[in-house]
Every structure is written in C-alpha cells, then in structure tokens.
Design an enzyme around this catalytic site. Structure first.
Site, PDB file in Angstrom:
ATOM      1  N   ARG A 279       0.134  -9.958   0.566  1.00  0.00           N
ATOM      2  CA  ARG A 279      -0.257  -9.126   1.695  1.00  0.00           C
ATOM      3  C   ARG A 279      -0.622  -7.710   1.290  1.00  0.00           C
ATOM      4  O   ARG A 279      -1.361  -7.030   1.995  1.00  0.00           O
ATOM      5  CB  ARG A 279       0.869  -9.101   2.724  1.00  0.00           C
ATOM      6  CG  ARG A 279       1.310 -10.483   3.175  1.00  0.00           C
ATOM      7  CD  ARG A 279       2.466 -10.336   4.099  1.00  0.00           C
ATOM      8  NE  ARG A 279       2.216  -9.191   4.958  1.00  0.00           N
ATOM      9  CZ  ARG A 279       1.467  -9.220   6.034  1.00  0.00           C
ATOM     10  NH1 ARG A 279       0.949 -10.339   6.431  1.00  0.00           N
ATOM     11  NH2 ARG A 279       1.264  -8.127   6.725  1.00  0.00           N
TER      12      ARG A 279
ATOM     13  N   CYS B  76       3.592 -13.776   8.117  1.00  0.00           N
ATOM     14  CA  CYS B  76       4.230 -14.572   7.078  1.00  0.00           C
ATOM     15  C   CYS B  76       5.603 -14.967   7.595  1.00  0.00           C
ATOM     16  O   CYS B  76       5.949 -14.645   8.733  1.00  0.00           O
ATOM     17  CB  CYS B  76       4.310 -13.819   5.756  1.00  0.00           C
ATOM     18  SG  CYS B  76       5.500 -12.496   5.745  1.00  0.00           S
TER      19      CYS B  76
ATOM     20  N   LYS C 240       5.247   5.292  13.693  1.00  0.00           N
ATOM     21  CA  LYS C 240       6.361   4.434  13.269  1.00  0.00           C
ATOM     22  C   LYS C 240       6.332   4.418  11.746  1.00  0.00           C
ATOM     23  O   LYS C 240       5.260   4.519  11.157  1.00  0.00           O
ATOM     24  CB  LYS C 240       6.095   3.026  13.842  1.00  0.00           C
ATOM     25  CG  LYS C 240       7.092   1.988  13.456  1.00  0.00           C
ATOM     26  CD  LYS C 240       6.739   0.639  14.080  1.00  0.00           C
ATOM     27  CE  LYS C 240       7.634  -0.422  13.447  1.00  0.00           C
ATOM     28  NZ  LYS C 240       7.396  -1.740  13.969  1.00  0.00           N
TER      29      LYS C 240
ATOM     30  N   SER D 186       6.014   3.123   8.205  1.00  0.00           N
ATOM     31  CA  SER D 186       5.481   1.936   7.525  1.00  0.00           C
ATOM     32  C   SER D 186       5.202   2.287   6.067  1.00  0.00           C
ATOM     33  O   SER D 186       4.488   3.262   5.778  1.00  0.00           O
ATOM     34  CB  SER D 186       4.188   1.478   8.211  1.00  0.00           C
ATOM     35  OG  SER D 186       3.406   0.705   7.320  1.00  0.00           O
ATOM     36  N   VAL D 187       5.768   1.482   5.188  1.00  0.00           N
ATOM     37  CA  VAL D 187       5.562   1.694   3.753  1.00  0.00           C
ATOM     38  C   VAL D 187       4.073   1.544   3.424  1.00  0.00           C
ATOM     39  O   VAL D 187       3.448   2.428   2.842  1.00  0.00           O
ATOM     40  CB  VAL D 187       6.406   0.665   2.944  1.00  0.00           C
ATOM     41  CG1 VAL D 187       6.057   0.699   1.464  1.00  0.00           C
ATOM     42  CG2 VAL D 187       7.895   0.914   3.164  1.00  0.00           C
TER      43      VAL D 187
ATOM     44  N   ASP E 158      14.881  -5.609   1.998  1.00  0.00           N
ATOM     45  CA  ASP E 158      14.665  -6.500   0.844  1.00  0.00           C
ATOM     46  C   ASP E 158      15.970  -6.885   0.142  1.00  0.00           C
ATOM     47  O   ASP E 158      15.952  -7.680  -0.795  1.00  0.00           O
ATOM     48  CB  ASP E 158      13.711  -5.838  -0.165  1.00  0.00           C
ATOM     49  CG  ASP E 158      12.290  -5.742   0.362  1.00  0.00           C
ATOM     50  OD1 ASP E 158      11.992  -6.385   1.383  1.00  0.00           O
ATOM     51  OD2 ASP E 158      11.480  -5.016  -0.239  1.00  0.00           O
TER      52      ASP E 158
ATOM     53  N   ILE F  39      14.020  -4.170  10.479  1.00  0.00           N
ATOM     54  CA  ILE F  39      12.638  -3.965  10.024  1.00  0.00           C
ATOM     55  C   ILE F  39      11.734  -5.146  10.391  1.00  0.00           C
ATOM     56  O   ILE F  39      10.663  -4.961  10.957  1.00  0.00           O
ATOM     57  CB  ILE F  39      12.574  -3.733   8.488  1.00  0.00           C
ATOM     58  CG1 ILE F  39      13.552  -2.627   8.063  1.00  0.00           C
ATOM     59  CG2 ILE F  39      11.143  -3.417   8.037  1.00  0.00           C
ATOM     60  CD1 ILE F  39      13.222  -1.237   8.517  1.00  0.00           C
TER      61      ILE F  39
HETATM   62  C1  EPZ Z   1       6.711  -3.194   2.232  1.00  0.00           C
HETATM   63  O1  EPZ Z   1       6.010  -4.043   3.119  1.00  0.00           O
HETATM   64  C2  EPZ Z   1       7.201  -4.058   1.089  1.00  0.00           C
HETATM   65  N1  EPZ Z   1       6.046  -4.640   0.420  1.00  0.00           N
HETATM   66  C3  EPZ Z   1       8.147  -5.127   1.612  1.00  0.00           C
HETATM   67  O2  EPZ Z   1       8.650  -5.848   0.495  1.00  0.00           O
HETATM   68  C4  EPZ Z   1       9.305  -4.443   2.325  1.00  0.00           C
HETATM   69  O3  EPZ Z   1      10.143  -5.419   2.890  1.00  0.00           O
HETATM   70  C5  EPZ Z   1       8.773  -3.509   3.419  1.00  0.00           C
HETATM   71  O4  EPZ Z   1       7.831  -2.576   2.863  1.00  0.00           O
HETATM   72  C6  EPZ Z   1       9.873  -2.720   4.113  1.00  0.00           C
HETATM   73  O5  EPZ Z   1      10.574  -1.984   3.179  1.00  0.00           O
HETATM   74  C7  EPZ Z   1       5.425  -3.969  -0.541  1.00  0.00           C
HETATM   75  O6  EPZ Z   1       5.789  -2.854  -0.888  1.00  0.00           O
HETATM   76  C8  EPZ Z   1       4.288  -4.640  -1.213  1.00  0.00           C
HETATM   77  P1  EPZ Z   1       6.073  -1.888   6.440  1.00  0.00           P
HETATM   78  P2  EPZ Z   1       5.077  -3.442   4.256  1.00  0.00           P
HETATM   79  O7  EPZ Z   1       4.652  -1.561   6.712  1.00  0.00           O
HETATM   80  O8  EPZ Z   1       4.395  -2.234   3.741  1.00  0.00           O
HETATM   81  C9  EPZ Z   1       5.712  -2.891  11.119  1.00  0.00           C
HETATM   82  C10 EPZ Z   1       9.334  -7.789  -0.675  1.00  0.00           C
HETATM   83  O9  EPZ Z   1      10.176  -8.705  -0.473  1.00  0.00           O
HETATM   84  N2  EPZ Z   1       4.292  -2.514  10.972  1.00  0.00           N
HETATM   85  O10 EPZ Z   1       6.985  -0.783   6.045  1.00  0.00           O
HETATM   86  O11 EPZ Z   1       4.251  -4.548   4.779  1.00  0.00           O
HETATM   87  C11 EPZ Z   1       6.031  -4.173  10.337  1.00  0.00           C
HETATM   88  O12 EPZ Z   1       5.695  -5.329  11.074  1.00  0.00           O
HETATM   89  C12 EPZ Z   1       8.472  -7.267   0.459  1.00  0.00           C
HETATM   90  O13 EPZ Z   1       9.100  -7.307  -1.792  1.00  0.00           O
HETATM   91  C13 EPZ Z   1       3.523  -2.387  12.117  1.00  0.00           C
HETATM   92  O14 EPZ Z   1       3.988  -2.578  13.243  1.00  0.00           O
HETATM   93  O15 EPZ Z   1       6.160  -3.057   5.342  1.00  0.00           O
HETATM   94  C14 EPZ Z   1       7.503  -4.013  10.084  1.00  0.00           C
HETATM   95  O16 EPZ Z   1       8.210  -4.404  11.230  1.00  0.00           O
HETATM   96  C15 EPZ Z   1       8.484  -8.066   1.689  1.00  0.00           C
HETATM   97  N3  EPZ Z   1       2.204  -2.041  11.971  1.00  0.00           N
HETATM   98  C16 EPZ Z   1       7.669  -2.500   9.890  1.00  0.00           C
HETATM   99  O17 EPZ Z   1       6.508  -1.908  10.495  1.00  0.00           O
HETATM  100  C17 EPZ Z   1       1.640  -1.794  10.746  1.00  0.00           C
HETATM  101  O18 EPZ Z   1       0.444  -1.468  10.690  1.00  0.00           O
HETATM  102  C18 EPZ Z   1       7.745  -2.049   8.442  1.00  0.00           C
HETATM  103  O19 EPZ Z   1       6.694  -2.635   7.700  1.00  0.00           O
HETATM  104  C19 EPZ Z   1       2.449  -1.919   9.598  1.00  0.00           C
HETATM  105  C20 EPZ Z   1       3.776  -2.267   9.742  1.00  0.00           C
END
Ligand code: EPZ
Length: 419
Positions: A94, A118, A163, A165-166, A307, A329
């Site tokens: 992703r 996913c 919000k 978001s990483v 994680d 999360i």
């Molecule tokens: C990163 O994913 C990591 N992936 C994930 O690691 C990790 O679990 C996650 O951050 C949280 O720490 C990588 O670094 C490659 P988010 P990411 O955007 O960036 C919502 C692992 O096992 N959201 O911080 O996809 C989302 O649905 C993986 O190594 C929106 O609503 O996570 C979630 O509920 C899995 N809109 C929350 O924010 C958006 O546009 C945090 O997601 C983006 C996210």
C-alpha cells in the site's frame, strides 16, 4: 504456499541484530523520485515490500543497482521517469501511494492506483489527496486510479492535517520539498520513520525544519545533491524480539537499536515484569513467569504502536490477571484473536476493545496468518506453546521481517519453513 512449523516452549537466549526499518525505507525510496542525482541507501532491509517498491521504481524508469546481500541500493534517475504506478504493484504494497507526491512535485502529473482496503481496515487516502490539493493539484479517481495533475509547479501552503496520518504526512513532506515557496505542515505524525525521511531529504539538499513538536517548515528546492544515507533500524522488529524474550521467559540482547525510540514499549514491558537493561544501542531483556496485567490503547507515536498490538496481546495472555487493549488506529486489527483462541487463549472482542483473560498456556495448533503483525504474533504464541504449531499463509511475514526464521533459530527456537 510456504508454511512455518514451530516446536515451542523453548526459552530464547542470545543476541539478535535489528535490521533496517521497512517503514522508514519505503517513503525514502519513494522520495528518490525527486532527484536525478545518485542516491546510495544503506541498511535497506531485505524484505518483500522493499522489493516491491524497487520494482515500482524500476517500472517507472529508475536505474537501480540493488545488493540484497549488502542491504544496499544505488538509485539514479538518469532519464525522465514515467508517472504511472500500476494496480499490480500498489495492491500488494500500500505504501505505493507514496510515489504520488514526488511524481506531482517533479512532473506535475501522476496516475497512481488507489491501494484499496486490506485485512486490517478500509485505509482511505483522502487525507493525502486533500492535502496535496492545497499545494495546487487537481485530481479525479477513475476506475481505481488517482489521476492527478497540476498546471503549474506545486505551490507551498499552510496545511493542517485534520487527523494524524503517517502516510499523508510523508507524501506531503516529499511533495512540498520540491514545491515553490514555503510549506508549513501542522498536526504531523512524528513517528521516528518520519524523522528519518526528513533527515534523508535534508541529506540530499532539502530544506526541512521541525519548528514545533508536530509542525514542519519546508522550503522547496529545485534540485537535490548526490549523497548516501543509512536507513534507521526497525523499531517494530526490535519490539517484536523484546516480546519474544518476555513470552518465552528468555534472555536476549537486542543489538543495534536506539532505545529512546522504543521507550514506550520498554516502559510497558518493565511494568509487566520484564527485567530490562540498556547499554547504549543494546537492550538486554530477561523474561519472567510473573507477567502483570495492563489496560492500554494504541496511539500515534509516541503512544503504543498499533504495529505492536498483536505481539503485546500474546504476552498479556500469559498475565495472571485480565487486561484490556483498545485498538485506536485501525478498525479491524484483531484478526489474530480467533487464532490465539484456537491455541487456548481466552480473548473476547467488543468493537475496538479486546478483553484478555490471562493465565493461558498456549497449546500447539494449526493456524492461518492474516496480516504482517498478526503473523508474527502467531509465531510468538507458537514459541511459547508445547508441541508443533503450523502457521499457514505466511507470505505476509516476508513482507516485513528480515530472515526471521534464521534469527529465531540462532536464539534457540526450533522453527522451519516448509515450501
Ligand atoms: C503506516 O500506515 C504504516 N505503514 C503502518 O504499518 C502502520 O500501522 C500505520 O502507519 C500506523 O502507524 C507504513 O509506514 C508503510 P496512517 P499508513 O495513514 O500510513 C486513517 C505495518 O504493519 N487514514 O497513519 O497507511 C487510516 O485508515 C504497517 O508495517 C484516513 O482516514 O497509516 C487509519 O485509521 C501496517 N485517511 C489512520 O488514519 C487517509 O488518507 C492512520 O493511518 C489516511 C489514513
């Protein structure tokens, strides 16, 4: 399809060196799109997601020399790159969406597959797109692809993420580092991997500064320099081995990790009863059979990482009392629960909460892995269970843990892969 066989109930002993961080390496590889100068990255973990990101870069025309054995990559974008990332590559990894920001910053257009959901949740990308729109892009989603363009060069802006978001923080850092003028990003995620991305971009000539705890000031530049950079160690891998020691009542030395970046995890393990000693970049941990209980929530850094939620749950199954974990999360990150219950755990879930009864002696069973961290949690439970546990569908594991069987075998685990 490969599966793992684990013959458990052995106390792990010895030392394990932590590999480079997958989640730091992925955005750094994506950021390489910004530059046409030679970039050398060291300490790149040899895991499937990294290989997929490299394939993506090759598919758009990057010239790459990759040595898996030496965890090293040399990237040079000699020619104009394509601005297309296919569904086939993004669906399995992703983080492919992270090429959107740099493609737009450098070429003003991009067609990138949406990653889709996913097993752990819906995982939308609205925060990435809305923030990029504030830098001047237009976009439409057609047939599962983001079609984005900008008539002029991206323009710096003041952006506050609604919000945390990483991924959105990373995409915006990369894009704004080549926009005209200055961008201020606030309510940023501050995971150590994001700090590593900032350090990398600065190392190749970017102008990014932390001006508050969650605020970045980014001055766009037109060109980057050639340079080399060493990817930070994987804090989630380190945390996983800490729990492997705790859950098997073992005695491990975790080498090559800055303990400050896993302070939250270390503090919690100490509270739960593990004996932990820190010597510079080495953590010595001794497990105990008297695990305490805890009520805990996952949260963005510096909170307890989602994680590590599955791994911690395995340890809490061994506590004498009941614990509660709230997953804050992702909406569906309890896929390991049913499998742990098949091994004798007593865990109930309600909404985003898991109630863990404790006093579990895991029993060996045949299991099915679902996502990366769920897979490793099943291995941890299997390591503490008497008898042979078989874990099926382990390809997720290869996405993020470098040489896990080899590292565990070196620590005394009886684990083998059956192809
Ligand atoms: C990163 O994913 C990591 N992936 C994930 O690691 C990790 O679990 C996650 O951050 C949280 O720490 C990588 O670094 C490659 P988010 P990411 O955007 O960036 C919502 C692992 O096992 N959201 O911080 O996809 C989302 O649905 C993986 O190594 C929106 O609503 O996570 C979630 O509920 C899995 N809109 C929350 O924010 C958006 O546009 C945090 O997601 C983006 C996210």
């Amino acid at each position: 399809m490969d599966k793992l066989e684990v013959f458990g109930a052995k106390k792990l002993k010895g030392s394990v060196r932590i590999s480079g961080s997958k989640n730091a390496a992925l955005p750094i590889l994506a950021a390489s799109i910004l530059s046409n100068k030679k970039i050398i990255l060291k300490n790149l973990p040899n895991v499937k997601d990294i290989q997929t990101m490299i394939k993506l870069l090759e598919s758009i025309g990057s010239t790459i020399k990759y040595s898996k054995k030496n965890n090293l990559i040399i990237i040079q974008n000699k020619n104009k790159l394509k601005t297309f990332a296919s569904y086939n590559l993004v669906k399995t990894m992703r983080a492919g969406i992270l090429v959107l920001g740099p493609m737009l910053a450098r070429y003003g257009k991009a067609k990138v597959s949406t990653p889709g959901g996913c097993t752990i949740g819906v995982r939308p990308i609205d925060l990435h797109l809305k923030a990029l729109a504030q830098l001047g892009i237009n976009y439409k989603i057609i047939d599962g692809y983001v079609h984005a363009y900008s008539k002029k060069k991206l323009k710096g802006a003041k952006i506050r993420f609604p919000k945390k978001s990483v991924g959105a923080t990373e995409n915006l850092i990369i894009a704004s580092s080549m926009a005209t003028g200055t961008t201020i990003l606030s309510n940023c995620c501050i995971e150590p991997e994001i700090k590593d991305l900032v350090n990398f971009i600065n190392c190749i000539g970017g102008k990014i500064k932390w001006i508050g705890k969650r605020t970045l000031k980014i001055k766009g530049v037109n060109n980057f320099n050639k340079n080399e950079y060493t990817i930070m160690p994987d804090r989630i891998e380190a945390g996983t081995y800490l729990i492997a020691a705790a859950v098997t009542e073992g005695n491990l030395k975790i080498i090559g990790i800055n303990p400050n970046i896993i302070k939250t995890e270390i503090d919690i393990l100490r509270k739960l009863g593990a004996k932990i000693k820190i010597i510079n970049e080495q953590i010595n941990i001794k497990g105990t059979n008297n695990i305490k209980n805890i009520n805990i929530k996952t949260a963005p850094y510096p909170g307890f990482p989602t994680d590590m939620q599955g791994q911690l749950m395995v340890l809490l199954c061994k506590s004498k009392k009941r614990s509660v974990i709230s997953e804050e999360i992702f909406e569906n990150r309890f896929m390991h629960v049913a499998e742990l219950n098949r091994m004798g755990a007593k865990i109930k879930t309600k909404g985003n909460k898991a109630f863990i009864e404790g006093n579990t002696n895991f029993k060996a069973a045949e299991l099915m892995a679902t996502d990366l961290r769920a897979s490793v949690s099943l291995i941890l439970a299997a390591l503490s269970a008497k008898g042979k546990t078989t874990i099926n569908r382990i390809y997720h594991l290869d996405r993020g843990y470098e040489q896990i069987e080899k590292k565990l075998r070196k620590l005394g685990a009886n684990i083998r892969r059956v192809s």
